[in-house]
Enzyme design. Structure first.
Site, mmCIF file in Angstrom:
data_model
loop_
_atom_site.group_PDB
_atom_site.id
_atom_site.type_symbol
_atom_site.label_atom_id
_atom_site.label_comp_id
_atom_site.label_asym_id
_atom_site.label_seq_id
_atom_site.Cartn_x
_atom_site.Cartn_y
_atom_site.Cartn_z
ATOM 1 N N GLY B 36 0.834 -1.202 0.000
ATOM 2 C CA GLY B 36 0.000 0.000 0.000
ATOM 3 C C GLY B 36 0.870 1.254 0.000
ATOM 4 N N HIS B 37 1.811 1.304 0.959
ATOM 5 C CA HIS B 37 2.744 2.445 0.998
ATOM 6 C C HIS B 37 3.526 2.549 -0.308
ATOM 7 C CE1 HIS B 37 2.561 1.150 5.380
ATOM 8 N NE2 HIS B 37 2.169 2.407 5.453
#
Lengths: 284, 284
Positions: B36-37
């Site tokens: 996600g990051h």
């Protein structure tokens, strides 16, 4: 002087000035300008390339029973003064453009906003911090100038800027006074002739306290009581909201035994139906 | 990659990059990076000249009984990942340098911070807004990237930025999911094998709700009750903090009769002792 009313226009102008490398000075005011404001503009002109003055009577810093509606306004007179002073940009937004329908965000400097003026004006500094932060984002100043008559406001805005890592210098400028010592304030306009005469007692009393401290008196409690009594003896003075001896850096309350190098003596006094504030900082 | 730990060093670097005309992207994280990051960093690299990633487990957004102490940390692994991804600057400050002894200033987006996750985490979004505002001032980004798994956070930060006239684009990026649909989260690490299997039920249930709405079901109340029941039937799921159908723009709660073009279905679910959040936005 350019006059701007839309927030987005001010921000675009300011961002473009920053890209050109200009050093911007900001003087946020509520208008009805007096020599106090004029001295801030003078400072800004000395220290920056370009001065933005804002005139906005900010509704979120007035309590329900306060003087938002009757706060003195005279935009035409202010504009002429600002042109004379060499102001570069005047920003006079509508309240609806500053706080939209769906406005939700507030900034609070906790503890510091609850003492002194914050006691009788519980939402005041939250409103002040919020509008000042917005004006910082809109005007993109390198230095922002505030008068030290509103000493607590000055300390709170310095604290907000430090806490939030805002890369703006907060410059505190000296109080400008009338000949008889009354601190200049747009609210002085509210005073009747007789109240105006009583109002000079505020600075006189602060100065007496300062002199006594300088002479070596250390019993702050007695000094405070006597000063309040002196003020309340005047027929026009009905209430003293506070008369405090505090640390000018962090506003902590001083007691009689503590030896400070600097002392803030600050007061809020009701003269008739007008609430006036004033202060002195003593360096020992 | 440059690693910076002192706030003042990051700000000086960022201000000098801005003066050079660089477009800065900011990806604020609490570390223990996952895909996600990584997708946020990828977006930033596409859209800006220079990407600053911050890793800071922010104490002011955790409640007293929450997982601040045990929140997963692995700075060395994160650093290697960030270098691989082509991050330009990593900012990993100490908490003492972010919140000094005399820290007092907080930003609150009222109302929006009191619903959904704010109900069970009353100080959470105040802490989030405060740290994000500080990081904005330190990193001076043109665009800041946030994942939509934390959908309420994304809406609140957009609102804060709009309300405070912050000249930064807030980019919301899609949720990245595991193969079985579980939204990626650093907190997934807390799950036992059996809990991990149960956790996939969250997305499955959201997707079922979305499908039913797309099929024309408009009785949101019944849909909500059934979805909660489905979740709570699982032996590892003890509590559903909320399962809400809301307007994705302003987070207002939807009722069954209202016809929206877009619907946010958002939930917070306890799987064992781990609280997970997830959401879907449907466009009808």
């Amino acid at each position: 002087m350019i006059t701007i009313t839309k927030p987005v226009d001010l921000q675009n102008k300011a961002l473009s000035l920053k890209r050109e490398g200009k050093k911007i000075g900001l003087v946020p005011t509520m208008g009805f300008l007096h020599e106090g404001h004029m001295s801030l503009i003078g400072e800004s002109k000395k220290k920056t390339d370009l001065t933005i003055v804002t005139i906005f009577v900010n509704p979120t810093q007035f309590g329900e029973n306060e003087d938002y509606g009757k706060y003195p306004r005279d935009l035409e007179r202010d504009k002429n003064l600002l042109v004379e002073l060499g102001t570069d940009i005047l920003f006079t937004p509508d309240s609806d453009d500053i706080y939209g329908d769906d406005y939700h965000t507030y900034i609070n400097v906790e503890e510091l906003s609850d003492i002194m003026c914050g006691k009788s004006r519980p939402i005041h500094f939250k409103g002040v911090c919020t509008i000042v932060n917005k004006l910082f984002n809109l005007a993109q100043p390198d230095i922002a100038f505030f008068g030290k008559k509103d000493y607590q406001q000055y300390v709170i805005i310095k604290r907000m800027s430090k806490d939030l890592n805002i890369p703006i210098d907060i410059a505190g400028c000296p109080i400008i006074r009338e000949k008889d010592g009354l601190a200049m304030s747009s609210r002085n306009k509210y005073l009747s002739d007789s109240e105006r005469k009583s109002a000079k007692l505020i600075y006189k009393t602060l100065k007496d306290s300062a002199d006594k401290i300088k002479e070596g008196i250390s019993d702050i409690e007695t000094l405070c009581k006597k000063s309040k009594k002196t003020l309340l003896k005047d027929e026009n003075i009905g209430k003293v909201d506070y008369y405090d001896f505090r640390d000018p850096e962090n506003l902590s309350l001083l007691n009689g035994t503590r030896k400070q190098k600097e002392i803030l003596i600050a007061t809020a006094v009701w003269v008739g139906s007008t609430r006036l504030i004033d202060n002195i900082v003593i360096r020992l």
